[in-house]
Write an enzyme that holds these catalytic residues in place. Structure first.
Site, mmCIF file in Angstrom:
data_model
loop_
_atom_site.group_PDB
_atom_site.id
_atom_site.type_symbol
_atom_site.label_atom_id
_atom_site.label_comp_id
_atom_site.label_asym_id
_atom_site.label_seq_id
_atom_site.Cartn_x
_atom_site.Cartn_y
_atom_site.Cartn_z
ATOM 1 C CE1 TYR A 75 -4.566 0.818 0.795
ATOM 2 C CE2 TYR A 75 -3.347 2.859 1.048
ATOM 3 C CZ TYR A 75 -4.543 2.198 0.868
ATOM 4 O OH TYR A 75 -5.710 2.898 0.743
ATOM 5 C CE1 TYR B 223 -4.504 0.274 -12.506
ATOM 6 C CE2 TYR B 223 -4.323 -0.354 -10.204
ATOM 7 C CZ TYR B 223 -4.921 -0.501 -11.431
ATOM 8 O OH TYR B 223 -5.918 -1.418 -11.596
#
Length: 382
Positions: A281, A329
Site C-alpha cells: 500500500y 495507477y
C-alpha cells in the site's frame, strides 16, 4: 508448490478507473464483480459469500446483492480502511475452511474523485480525533507527514529517499496502459513539486480517483475447476493498533504491519527473502518505507537505503508495486483490493511489459487509516 492452500484466488478485475462521473459506486462494484466472475469462469449464482468495505458498507452489501440477484449465505462488512480487502481474504479462507461456503466475492467501489468535483465532502471528525481537525492537521496526509518527520529525525531518512519510491513506481506505471499517470518523472520533479504537508510533496502522495475492483476466492475443489490456474492463499495476518494519529504507539514504526506480517509468514512457512514480487500500500511514500521495515524486508531505519538507486523499479532487484501503485495507477480511497488484483496477475504471468519473470510467490499488504491497521496476504502458484 507441493502443498497448496485450502483456498485460492480464481478471479480478479477492475471496473472503469480514473474519472467515472456517470457511474455510481454500486455500478462500479457490479462491473468489477461481473468481470472477476467471468475471469474465474463462474456465475453470480455460484457466489455463497459477499465481502464489501467502504462508506456505509453494510447497506452496500444489501444493495449490491440485490442488484446482482444473489442471496449470499454469508456476509462480511469488515472495514479497517485500505487493508480491509486483505483482511477479507483471511476471512474468506476461514469461512471456506469452516464449510460455510465455497465461493466468495470481494468487492469495492468509490467515486471519490467525481464526488470531490461535485463539491461533496464526507469528512467528519470522530470523538477520538478531537485535536487533529480543530487544530488544523489535514487528514490523512498530515498524519503521514508526522510519521515521515519522525522517521527522518530518528533515522536520517531523506526526502530524496522518499522520492526514489515515487520515481520507481511511475516507471512501472509507464508500462501499464490502465495507469492514470504515465509520464516519467525524476527525483528532482518529486522534490520540486509543491508541499502538501511537510515533508511530503505532491508527488509523495497518492492519486485521487474513481474506480472499483473485485476478487473471487474459491475452495480448493472449486478452484481446480476454474477457468484459470488458481493462485493459492498461503498466509494471512491482520492487526490494528489505534484510530487517531495521536494514539499511534510509535510514529516511526508500523506496529500493526509487524504483527500482520509475522502472522502471514508463519502461516505460509516462508520468509520475506523468498518473495518474488511485492505489492505494498502506497498511500504516501513514507507508508512504503515504514511497511518494508515492519514486514522484515529490511531493518528499522533502513527503509530509505533499501529503496535507493531505483531498487524497486523495473529491472531492479526488488520488484514492487508493479502496476504503478496508488501513486501513479489509481487510488479510489481504499486501494487494498488493487494490490490483490496485481499480485494475482503477476503470478498468472498476465502483466505483459511489466511482468516479473519467474514470479511464483507474491506478497500483498494493505494499510488502513493513519497507519492504524494492517493486513498481509502471501500468495503462490502451483
Amino acid at each position: 508448490m507441493s502443498s497448496p492452500s485450502r483456498a485460492a484466488i480464481v478471479g480478479v478485475a477492475e471496473s472503469d478507473l480514473g474519472r467515472t462521473p456517470n457511474k455510481t459506486v454500486l455500478q462500479l462494484q457490479a462491473q468489477a464483480a461481473r468481470a472477476a466472475l467471468d475471469d474465474a469462469g463462474f456465475q453470480f449464482k455460484d457466489v455463497g459469500a459477499l465481502f464489501c468495505a467502504g462508506n456505509w458498507a453494510w447497506s452496500t452489501n444489501l444493495m449490491l446483492a440485490e442488484y446482482l440477484g444473489i442471496q449470499p449465505a454469508y456476509t462480511d462488512t469488515t472495514n479497517i480502511g485500505g487493508s480491509s480487502f486483505e483482511a477479507h481474504i483471511g476471512h474468506a479462507l476461514a469461512g471456506i475452511e469452516a464449510g460455510l461456503f465455497d465461493v466468495a466475492l470481494i468487492t469495492y467501489g468509490s467515486t471519490q474523485r467525481s464526488e470531490q468535483a461535485r463539491g461533496h465532502n464526507s469528512l467528519f471528525f470522530r470523538l477520538t480525533e478531537q485535536y487533529e481537525g480543530p487544530f488544523g492537521l489535514p487528514t490523512p496526509v498530515g498524519a503521514y507527514a508526522l510519521a515521515a518527520m519522525r522517521h527522518m529525525y530518528e533515522y536520517g531518512t531523506s526526502s530524496t529517499q522518499l522520492a526514489e519510491i515515487a520515481v520507481a513506481t511511475r516507471k512501472w506505471a509507464t508500462l501499464n496502459e490502465k495507469a492514470m499517470m504515465r509520464d516519467p518523472i525524476t527525483l528532482e520533479d518529486v522534490l520540486s513539486s509543491r508541499w502538501i504537508a511537510e515533508p511530503l510533496h505532491l508527488l509523495d502522495c497518492c492519486l485521487v480517483t474513481d474506480g472499483g475492483g473485485a476478487v473471487v476466492v474459491a475452495s480448493a475443489e472449486r478452484a481446480r475447476a476454474a477457468r484459470k490456474a488458481p493462485v493459492w492463499i498461503l498466509g494471512h495476518g491482520e492487526a490494528h493498533t489505534h484510530n487517531s494519529i495521536m494514539n499511534m504507539p510509535d510514529l516511526a514504526t508500523h506496529r500493526a504491519a509487524i504483527a500482520s506480517g509475522q502472522a502471514a509468514f508463519k502461516m505460509a512457512g516462508l520468509t520475506p527473502a523468498e518473495m518474488d514480487v511485492v505489492e505494498i500500500y502506497d498511500s504516501f511514500t513514507i507508508t512504503v518505507i515504514l511497511t518494508l521495515e515492519a514486514l522484515g524486508f529490511c531493518g528499522p531505519g533502513e527503509g530509505g537505503a533499501f529503496v535507493s538507486c531505483q531498487r524497486t523499479a523495473p529491472g531492479g532487484a526488488f520488484p514492487m508495486n508493479t502496476n504503478g501503485g496508488g501513486l501513479s495507477y489509481c487510488h479510489p480511497g481504499m486501494y487494498g483490493i488493487f494490490l490483490l488484483i496485481e499480485a494475482t496477475r503477476q503470478l498468472r504471468g498476465e502483466c505483459g511489459q511489466r511482468q516479473v519473470d519467474g514470479a511464483r510467490l507474491a506478497l500483498a499488504h494493505g494499510t488502513g487509516g493513519v497507519l492504524s491497521s494492517a493486513a498481509t496476504v502471501i500468495l503462490g502458484k502451483d
